[in-house]
Design a protein around this motif. Structure first.
Motif, PDB file in Angstrom:
ATOM      1  N   MET A   1     -62.740  15.775  87.388  1.00 48.76           N
ATOM      2  CA  MET A   1     -61.563  15.662  86.543  1.00 48.76           C
ATOM      3  C   MET A   1     -60.448  15.002  87.340  1.00 48.76           C
ATOM      4  N   ARG A   2     -59.811  14.015  86.705  1.00 50.75           N
ATOM      5  CA  ARG A   2     -58.690  13.326  87.352  1.00 50.75           C
ATOM      6  C   ARG A   2     -57.427  13.564  86.534  1.00 50.75           C
ATOM      7  N   ASN A   3     -56.365  13.948  87.219  1.00 49.95           N
ATOM      8  CA  ASN A   3     -55.078  14.205  86.572  1.00 49.95           C
ATOM      9  C   ASN A   3     -54.029  13.305  87.209  1.00 49.95           C
ATOM     10  N   ILE A   4     -53.409  12.492  86.361  1.00 48.00           N
ATOM     11  CA  ILE A   4     -52.535  11.422  86.827  1.00 48.00           C
ATOM     12  C   ILE A   4     -51.123  11.610  86.273  1.00 48.00           C
ATOM     13  N   VAL A   5     -50.122  11.396  87.119  1.00 48.41           N
ATOM     14  CA  VAL A   5     -48.741  11.280  86.660  1.00 48.41           C
ATOM     15  C   VAL A   5     -48.440   9.788  86.608  1.00 48.41           C
ATOM     16  N   LEU A   6     -48.158   9.276  85.407  1.00 46.55           N
ATOM     17  CA  LEU A   6     -47.761   7.872  85.261  1.00 46.55           C
ATOM     18  C   LEU A   6     -46.244   7.855  85.212  1.00 46.55           C
ATOM     19  N   PHE A   7     -45.670   7.119  86.133  1.00 44.69           N
ATOM     20  CA  PHE A   7     -44.250   7.219  86.421  1.00 44.69           C
ATOM     21  C   PHE A   7     -43.598   5.848  86.257  1.00 44.69           C
ATOM     22  N   GLY A   8     -42.376   5.829  85.840  1.00 48.75           N
ATOM     23  CA  GLY A   8     -41.645   4.574  85.758  1.00 48.75           C
ATOM     24  C   GLY A   8     -40.447   4.710  84.846  1.00 48.75           C
ATOM     25  N   PRO A   9     -39.480   3.833  85.007  1.00 46.06           N
ATOM     26  CA  PRO A   9     -38.274   3.883  84.190  1.00 46.06           C
ATOM     27  C   PRO A   9     -38.556   3.475  82.750  1.00 46.06           C
ATOM     28  N   PRO A  10     -37.592   3.709  81.851  1.00 47.51           N
ATOM     29  CA  PRO A  10     -37.752   3.261  80.462  1.00 47.51           C
ATOM     30  C   PRO A  10     -38.027   1.756  80.448  1.00 47.51           C
ATOM     31  N   LYS A  20     -54.167   2.362  77.212  1.00 39.75           N
ATOM     32  CA  LYS A  20     -55.332   1.680  77.780  1.00 39.75           C
ATOM     33  C   LYS A  20     -56.118   2.631  78.713  1.00 39.75           C
ATOM     34  N   LEU A  21     -55.407   3.428  79.496  1.00 34.21           N
ATOM     35  CA  LEU A  21     -56.062   4.367  80.407  1.00 34.21           C
ATOM     36  C   LEU A  21     -56.784   5.474  79.632  1.00 34.21           C
ATOM     37  N   ILE A  22     -56.180   5.924  78.540  1.00 31.61           N
ATOM     38  CA  ILE A  22     -56.804   6.947  77.693  1.00 31.61           C
ATOM     39  C   ILE A  22     -58.112   6.413  77.119  1.00 31.61           C
ATOM     40  N   GLU A  23     -58.076   5.168  76.646  1.00 34.29           N
ATOM     41  CA  GLU A  23     -59.284   4.554  76.086  1.00 34.29           C
ATOM     42  C   GLU A  23     -60.381   4.422  77.143  1.00 34.29           C
ATOM     43  N   LYS A  24     -60.006   4.010  78.343  1.00 38.78           N
ATOM     44  CA  LYS A  24     -61.009   3.777  79.390  1.00 38.78           C
ATOM     45  C   LYS A  24     -61.572   5.073  79.973  1.00 38.78           C
ATOM     46  N   TYR A  25     -60.692   6.036  80.262  1.00 39.58           N
ATOM     47  CA  TYR A  25     -61.106   7.218  81.007  1.00 39.58           C
ATOM     48  C   TYR A  25     -61.272   8.479  80.153  1.00 39.58           C
ATOM     49  N   GLY A  26     -60.827   8.435  78.908  1.00 35.37           N
ATOM     50  CA  GLY A  26     -60.922   9.619  78.063  1.00 35.37           C
ATOM     51  C   GLY A  26     -59.918  10.703  78.430  1.00 35.37           C
ATOM     52  N   PHE A  27     -58.825  10.328  79.082  1.00 36.09           N
ATOM     53  CA  PHE A  27     -57.784  11.289  79.434  1.00 36.09           C
ATOM     54  C   PHE A  27     -57.144  11.873  78.175  1.00 36.09           C
ATOM     55  N   VAL A  28     -56.616  13.081  78.317  1.00 29.70           N
ATOM     56  CA  VAL A  28     -55.757  13.669  77.293  1.00 29.70           C
ATOM     57  C   VAL A  28     -54.327  13.298  77.688  1.00 29.70           C
ATOM     58  N   HIS A  29     -53.585  12.741  76.737  1.00 30.10           N
ATOM     59  CA  HIS A  29     -52.220  12.276  76.991  1.00 30.10           C
ATOM     60  C   HIS A  29     -51.255  13.448  76.862  1.00 30.10           C
ATOM     61  N   LEU A  30     -50.468  13.674  77.889  1.00 28.98           N
ATOM     62  CA  LEU A  30     -49.465  14.732  77.861  1.00 28.98           C
ATOM     63  C   LEU A  30     -48.081  14.106  77.968  1.00 28.98           C
ATOM     64  N   SER A  31     -47.472  13.887  76.820  1.00 32.93           N
ATOM     65  CA  SER A  31     -46.103  13.391  76.746  1.00 32.93           C
ATOM     66  C   SER A  31     -45.237  14.567  76.327  1.00 32.93           C
ATOM     67  N   ASP A  78     -62.586  20.781  77.808  1.00 35.12           N
ATOM     68  CA  ASP A  78     -63.599  19.769  78.118  1.00 35.12           C
ATOM     69  C   ASP A  78     -63.005  18.411  78.474  1.00 35.12           C
ATOM     70  N   ALA A  79     -61.695  18.382  78.702  1.00 38.30           N
ATOM     71  CA  ALA A  79     -61.024  17.116  79.002  1.00 38.30           C
ATOM     72  C   ALA A  79     -61.563  16.508  80.299  1.00 38.30           C
ATOM     73  N   LYS A  80     -61.620  15.183  80.318  1.00 35.71           N
ATOM     74  CA  LYS A  80     -62.047  14.468  81.527  1.00 35.71           C
ATOM     75  C   LYS A  80     -60.897  14.351  82.515  1.00 35.71           C
ATOM     76  N   GLY A  81     -59.708  14.659  82.043  1.00 33.78           N
ATOM     77  CA  GLY A  81     -58.511  14.585  82.861  1.00 33.78           C
ATOM     78  C   GLY A  81     -57.295  14.467  81.966  1.00 33.78           C
ATOM     79  N   PHE A  82     -56.140  14.539  82.584  1.00 35.06           N
ATOM     80  CA  PHE A  82     -54.880  14.468  81.846  1.00 35.06           C
ATOM     81  C   PHE A  82     -54.008  13.383  82.459  1.00 35.06           C
ATOM     82  N   ILE A  83     -53.267  12.709  81.584  1.00 37.84           N
ATOM     83  CA  ILE A  83     -52.289  11.731  82.056  1.00 37.84           C
ATOM     84  C   ILE A  83     -50.915  12.233  81.624  1.00 37.84           C
ATOM     85  N   PHE A  84     -50.063  12.475  82.609  1.00 39.41           N
ATOM     86  CA  PHE A  84     -48.717  12.980  82.361  1.00 39.41           C
ATOM     87  C   PHE A  84     -47.771  11.795  82.248  1.00 39.41           C
TER      88      PHE A  84
END
Length: 190
Positions: A1-10, A20-31, A78-84
Motif C-alpha cells: 500500500m502506498r500513501n501519498i501527500v500531493l502538495f502544491g499551491p492553488p 491521473k494517479l487515481i486512474e493509474k494506481y487505484g488510490f482512494v482520493h482524500l480531499s 481494500d484500498a491500494k493506497g490513499f492520495i492526500f
C-alpha cells in the motif's frame, strides 16, 4: 500500500494530477473539502459538528478533519493506497496524520510537491476563473494573497517531510503527461 501527500499551491495542478494517479494506481482520493461536504451531507456526528462550526465561520479543528480521514480510511480496507490532496496544511496536521496512520498500521510513503512560480500560478488561476465560476479565481489580488498564505503556512510542512526523508519536488510547469511521468517515477520507488 502506498500513501501519498500531493502538495502544491492553488493552481499547481494537484486536481489534474490526482485524477491521473487515481486512474493509474487505484488510490482512494482524500480531499478534505470533499470529505467535509460528504460527512455533512451524510449527517454524521463529525459532519454535524463541522457544519455547526462552518455556519459560524469557524475553521473546522484538526481533530475533526483527522476523524473524517480516519473514517474514510476505515471505510476502504481494500484500498491500494490513499492520495492526500490539500492536507496536511500545517505541521500540527502532518503530525496528527502520522499518528492516525500509525494507529491504522499505515504510513505516509512520501510527499510530492508540485513546484510552480507565482506568476504561472496567477496566470493559471485567472484562466481557470474564466470557466470555473469561482470568484476566488477571478481576482488577481486575492489569488496572490492565497499563494502567499500557502507559502507562509505550508512551507514548514515540506520541511517536516524533508526531515523524514519523504519530500520530493516536481516541476509543475510543462506538459501534463511529462509531469505525470515524473510523479509516477517517484511513486514507483515507494
Amino acid at each position: 500500500m502506498r500513501n501519498i501527500v500531493l502538495f502544491g499551491p492553488p493552481g499547481a495542478g494537484k486536481g489534474t494530477q490526482s485524477q491521473k494517479l487515481i486512474e493509474k494506481y487505484g488510490f482512494v482520493h482524500l480531499s478534505t473539502g470533499d470529505l467535509l461536504r460528504a460527512e455533512i451531507a451524510a449527517g454524521t456526528k463529525l459532519g454535524l459538528e463541522a457544519k455547526e462550526l462552518m455556519d459560524k465561520g469557524i475553521l473546522v479543528p484538526d481533530e475533526v478533519v483527522i476523524g473524517m480521514i480516519d473514517n474514510k480510511i476505515k471505510a476502504n480496507p481494500d484500498a491500494k493506497g490513499f492520495i492526500f490532496d490539500g492536507f496536511p496544511r500545517t505541521v500540527a496536521q502532518a503530525d496528527a496524520l502520522d499518528k492516525m496512520m500509525s494507529e491504522n498500521n499505515m504510513k505516509i510513503n512520501g510527499m510530492i510537491a508540485l513546484v510552480v512560480d507565482e506568476e504561472e500560478l496567477t496566470k493559471r488561476l485567472l484562466l481557470r476563473g474564466q470557466t470555473s465560476g469561482r470568484a476566488d479565481d477571478q481576482n488577481e489580488a486575492l489569488i496572490r494573497q492565497r499563494v502567499q498564505e500557502y507559502n507562509n503556512k505550508t512551507a514548514p510542512v515540506a520541511d517536516y517531510y524533508e526531515k523524514q526523508g519523504k519530500y520530493h519536488a516536481v516541476n509543475g510547469i510543462g506538459e501534463i503527461e511529462e509531469i505525470f511521468d515524473q510523479l509516477s517515477n517517484i511513486i514507483d520507488q515507494f
